[in-house]
Design a protein around this motif. Structure first.
Motif, PDB file in Angstrom:
ATOM      1  N   ASN A  60       0.842  -1.192   0.000  1.00  0.00           N
ATOM      2  CA  ASN A  60       0.000   0.000   0.000  1.00  0.00           C
ATOM      3  C   ASN A  60       0.884   1.251   0.000  1.00  0.00           C
ATOM      4  N   ASP A  61       0.417   2.314  -0.628  1.00  0.00           N
ATOM      5  CA  ASP A  61       1.132   3.584  -0.761  1.00  0.00           C
ATOM      6  C   ASP A  61       2.410   3.448  -1.595  1.00  0.00           C
ATOM      7  N   HIS A  62       2.341   2.615  -2.610  1.00  0.00           N
ATOM      8  CA  HIS A  62       3.469   2.421  -3.530  1.00  0.00           C
ATOM      9  C   HIS A  62       3.590   3.644  -4.445  1.00  0.00           C
ATOM     10  N   LEU A  63       4.810   4.142  -4.623  1.00  0.00           N
ATOM     11  CA  LEU A  63       5.078   5.300  -5.473  1.00  0.00           C
ATOM     12  C   LEU A  63       5.579   4.822  -6.836  1.00  0.00           C
ATOM     13  N   VAL A  64       4.912   5.277  -7.909  1.00  0.00           N
ATOM     14  CA  VAL A  64       5.306   4.945  -9.284  1.00  0.00           C
ATOM     15  C   VAL A  64       5.981   6.178  -9.869  1.00  0.00           C
ATOM     16  N   THR A  65       7.247   6.026 -10.296  1.00  0.00           N
ATOM     17  CA  THR A  65       8.023   7.163 -10.770  1.00  0.00           C
ATOM     18  C   THR A  65       8.510   7.016 -12.206  1.00  0.00           C
ATOM     19  N   GLU A  66       8.540   5.817 -12.738  1.00  0.00           N
ATOM     20  CA  GLU A  66       9.082   5.563 -14.073  1.00  0.00           C
ATOM     21  C   GLU A  66       7.995   5.661 -15.134  1.00  0.00           C
ATOM     22  N   ASN A  67       8.333   6.257 -16.279  1.00  0.00           N
ATOM     23  CA  ASN A  67       7.404   6.301 -17.403  1.00  0.00           C
ATOM     24  C   ASN A  67       7.105   4.886 -17.886  1.00  0.00           C
ATOM     25  N   GLY A  68       5.866   4.677 -18.328  1.00  0.00           N
ATOM     26  CA  GLY A  68       5.515   3.381 -18.891  1.00  0.00           C
ATOM     27  C   GLY A  68       4.041   3.073 -18.736  1.00  0.00           C
ATOM     28  N   ASP A  69       3.658   1.931 -19.289  1.00  0.00           N
ATOM     29  CA  ASP A  69       2.298   1.425 -19.166  1.00  0.00           C
ATOM     30  C   ASP A  69       2.252   0.478 -17.975  1.00  0.00           C
ATOM     31  N   TYR A  70       1.195   0.579 -17.188  1.00  0.00           N
ATOM     32  CA  TYR A  70       1.085  -0.207 -15.965  1.00  0.00           C
ATOM     33  C   TYR A  70      -0.255  -0.917 -15.875  1.00  0.00           C
ATOM     34  N   GLU A  71      -0.210  -2.089 -15.258  1.00  0.00           N
ATOM     35  CA  GLU A  71      -1.420  -2.839 -14.949  1.00  0.00           C
ATOM     36  C   GLU A  71      -1.382  -3.174 -13.461  1.00  0.00           C
ATOM     37  N   LEU A  72      -2.335  -2.639 -12.741  1.00  0.00           N
ATOM     38  CA  LEU A  72      -2.462  -2.868 -11.308  1.00  0.00           C
ATOM     39  C   LEU A  72      -3.565  -3.898 -11.090  1.00  0.00           C
ATOM     40  N   VAL A  73      -3.230  -4.996 -10.406  1.00  0.00           N
ATOM     41  CA  VAL A  73      -4.197  -6.044 -10.106  1.00  0.00           C
ATOM     42  C   VAL A  73      -4.362  -6.116  -8.590  1.00  0.00           C
TER      43      VAL A  73
END
Length: 96
Positions: A60-73
């Motif tokens: 929980n509270d994960h920080l995403v910093t890199e450009n790109g396509d993401y899939e959160l499950v």
């Protein structure tokens, strides 16, 4: 009489267990973000849950910093009741 009581108890307890609710803040399905995003789930509503981002387990509270396509499950479980949600989003901070 005893079997009837046990059946009633099982039915009653089944109805008393709340469905887990997946309430995510920070990202929305199909959104494109130009700034870093923090993925937060309301753990009070979700019960026991797991999250993975592009196949990697995250907290929980994960920080995403890199450009790109993401899939959160997200998989949430409250006793025997389950809920699942998939959110796809993109992080792109480079101007066109």
């Amino acid at each position: 009489m005893r079997k009837g009581f046990l059946l009633f108890l099982v039915i009653f307890l089944t109805g008393c267990v709340a469905e887990p609710e997946i309430n995510v803040d920070g990202v929305s399905d199909g959104a494109i973000y130009i700034n870093d995003v923090t993925i937060h789930i309301d753990d009070q509503l979700a019960g026991d849950f797991t999250m993975s981002l592009n196949g990697q387990d995250i907290q929980n509270d994960h920080l995403v910093t890199e450009n790109g396509d993401y899939e959160l499950v997200i998989n949430a479980k409250n006793y025997w009741k389950e809920a699942n949600e998939t959110i796809q989003f993109k992080l792109d901070d480079e101007p066109p």
